[in-house]
Design an enzyme around this catalytic site. Structure first.
Site, mmCIF file in Angstrom:
data_model
loop_
_atom_site.group_PDB
_atom_site.id
_atom_site.type_symbol
_atom_site.label_atom_id
_atom_site.label_comp_id
_atom_site.label_asym_id
_atom_site.label_seq_id
_atom_site.Cartn_x
_atom_site.Cartn_y
_atom_site.Cartn_z
ATOM 1 N N GLU A 116 0.438 -1.301 0.143
ATOM 2 C CA GLU A 116 -0.106 -0.060 0.117
ATOM 3 C C GLU A 116 0.890 0.865 -0.260
ATOM 4 O O GLU A 116 0.743 2.468 0.428
ATOM 5 C CB GLU A 116 -0.945 0.075 1.181
ATOM 6 C CG GLU A 116 -2.021 -1.103 1.373
ATOM 7 C CD GLU A 116 -2.804 -1.805 0.126
ATOM 8 O OE1 GLU A 116 -2.777 -0.304 -0.798
ATOM 9 O OE2 GLU A 116 -3.377 -2.643 0.523
ATOM 10 N N HIS A 139 -2.990 2.247 8.318
ATOM 11 C CA HIS A 139 -3.541 1.304 7.508
ATOM 12 C C HIS A 139 -3.880 0.283 8.765
ATOM 13 O O HIS A 139 -2.926 -0.317 8.900
ATOM 14 C CB HIS A 139 -3.751 0.951 6.470
ATOM 15 C CG HIS A 139 -4.348 -0.227 6.362
ATOM 16 N ND1 HIS A 139 -5.279 -0.239 5.870
ATOM 17 C CD2 HIS A 139 -4.184 -1.044 4.810
ATOM 18 C CE1 HIS A 139 -6.450 -0.877 4.761
ATOM 19 N NE2 HIS A 139 -5.288 -1.807 5.033
ATOM 20 N N HIS A 141 -7.119 -3.534 10.199
ATOM 21 C CA HIS A 141 -8.180 -3.440 9.902
ATOM 22 C C HIS A 141 -9.243 -3.826 11.065
ATOM 23 O O HIS A 141 -9.422 -5.722 11.174
ATOM 24 C CB HIS A 141 -8.416 -5.565 9.366
ATOM 25 C CG HIS A 141 -7.143 -5.192 7.780
ATOM 26 N ND1 HIS A 141 -6.526 -6.472 7.724
ATOM 27 C CD2 HIS A 141 -7.287 -4.371 7.276
ATOM 28 C CE1 HIS A 141 -5.930 -5.927 6.409
ATOM 29 N NE2 HIS A 141 -6.160 -4.590 6.072
ATOM 30 N N GLU A 169 -17.281 11.489 23.161
ATOM 31 C CA GLU A 169 -15.707 11.919 22.138
ATOM 32 C C GLU A 169 -15.749 11.851 20.895
ATOM 33 O O GLU A 169 -14.441 12.993 20.372
ATOM 34 C CB GLU A 169 -14.780 11.627 23.101
ATOM 35 C CG GLU A 169 -14.383 10.387 23.362
ATOM 36 C CD GLU A 169 -13.457 10.066 23.568
ATOM 37 O OE1 GLU A 169 -12.534 8.764 23.337
ATOM 38 O OE2 GLU A 169 -12.173 10.567 23.591
ATOM 39 N N HIS A 210 -12.824 -3.663 3.819
ATOM 40 C CA HIS A 210 -11.769 -4.184 3.818
ATOM 41 C C HIS A 210 -10.934 -3.073 5.742
ATOM 42 O O HIS A 210 -10.107 -4.104 6.061
ATOM 43 C CB HIS A 210 -10.459 -3.145 3.031
ATOM 44 C CG HIS A 210 -9.254 -3.243 2.210
ATOM 45 N ND1 HIS A 210 -8.286 -3.899 2.125
ATOM 46 C CD2 HIS A 210 -8.291 -3.586 4.046
ATOM 47 C CE1 HIS A 210 -7.482 -4.095 1.876
ATOM 48 N NE2 HIS A 210 -7.308 -3.787 3.108
HETATM 49 O O1 2HA Z 1 -0.740 -5.016 4.120
HETATM 50 O O2 2HA Z 1 -3.815 -4.249 4.598
HETATM 51 O O3 2HA Z 1 -4.309 -4.071 2.187
HETATM 52 C C1 2HA Z 1 -1.720 -5.513 4.559
HETATM 53 C C2 2HA Z 1 -2.650 -5.172 3.140
HETATM 54 C C3 2HA Z 1 -3.216 -4.819 2.507
HETATM 55 ZN ZN ZN Z 2 -5.049 -3.730 4.522
#
Ligand code: 2HA
Ligand code: ZN
Length: 270
Positions: A116, A139, A141, A169, A210
């Protein structure tokens, strides 16, 4: 030269990846982080003239010419960063208008930066224009935010208002709200461009089905931003199927704006 494993930025990166894994946000090789470093911060730990390898990025980012980033590696597991930082992390300097990343440290098994990387670098370029203090793109999940994208309207205003209503908050922590991208193929320049565009107006960008992107001035703040949104999503997933008896009204949101000196995204409150 000082030992880079003792550099404050490296210690903080190891702690953050470890903590994110512990939160369940980064299963297997899920998630990635990039941290912008100043020349001043790195100069005691490495010589920027000593390039280990050059890696092609596949995109251009002239705004980031000469900038150094500590970044997580592709295919690497956050849970392992603490045991082998030099394998799972790399420190790169962008040159050639962003088309080349010079590896200055790390990725010692021959690896490279996260898949990414385009979304990260393009988001850095955008956020630096909005806020020159921005240093981090993160980033991951988180389960409840992800779950919410299956059952909630993805309209950004509607999605944000729901999150704001879930914890007092929220509006204080992310008054600019949450932008949302529909499902797109990850790891591409296209999702990078789309994410950076969304970063113009908010520090949080949800990737439907995602995960989420966050941006901020340091690792702690960016972690806290995602943590707060994820907490709100958790409350939503606990109550969405139950009859709603109470909420936080827009009038109350305005009281929070006044009390904490924040301004909600224009037109998103009545
Ligand atoms: O690196 O999260 O979006 C793995 C991920 C791809
Ligand atoms: Zn990801």
């Amino acid at each position: 030269m000082k030992n880079i494993l003792e550099a404050p930025f490296l210690i903080e990166m190891v702690r953050t990846t470890t903590n994110m894994y512990a939160h369940g946000w980064d299963e297997r090789n899920g998630g990635n982080i990039s941290l912008l470093l100043s020349e001043e911060e790195v100069k005691d730990y490495l010589d920027p003239g000593t390039v280990l390898r050059e890696i092609s990025t596949g995109f251009e980012a002239p705004e980031l010419e000469g900038k150094c980033f500590l970044v997580t590696g592709t295919g690497k597991y956050f849970k392992n960063v603490q045991y082998a930082p030099e394998v799972n992390l790399g420190l790169v300097k962008l040159t050639d208008g962003g088309k080349t990343a010079q590896l200055l440290w790390g990725f010692s098994d021959g690896g490279k930066f996260t898949s990414e990387f385009p979304a990260h670098m393009m988001s850095h370029a955008t956020r630096l224009k909005v806020d020159p203090q921005n240093r981090v793109v993160m980033h991951c999940h988180p389960a409840n935010l992800l779950a919410m994208t299956y059952v909630h309207d993805l309209d950004e205003k509607v999605f944000t208002r729901t999150l704001w209503q879930m914890c007092t908050e929220c509006i204080v922590v992310f008054p600019d709200g949450v932008n949302v991208l529909p499902w797109m193929l990850c790891g591409t320049n296209e999702i990078g461009i789309a994410t950076a565009e969304k970063m113009k107006t908010a520090r949080l960008v949800v990737w439907a089905q995602h995960g989420i992107y966050g941006a901020g001035k340091d690792l702690d703040e960016t972690f806290g931003l995602i943590e707060t949104a994820e907490k709100a999503a958790e409350i939503y997933m606990k109550i969405a199927h139950l009859p709603l008896k109470n909420t936080i009204s827009d009038e109350q949101m305005h009281l929070l704006e006044e009390r904490f000196g924040v301004k909600a995204r224009g037109g998103w409150l009545d």
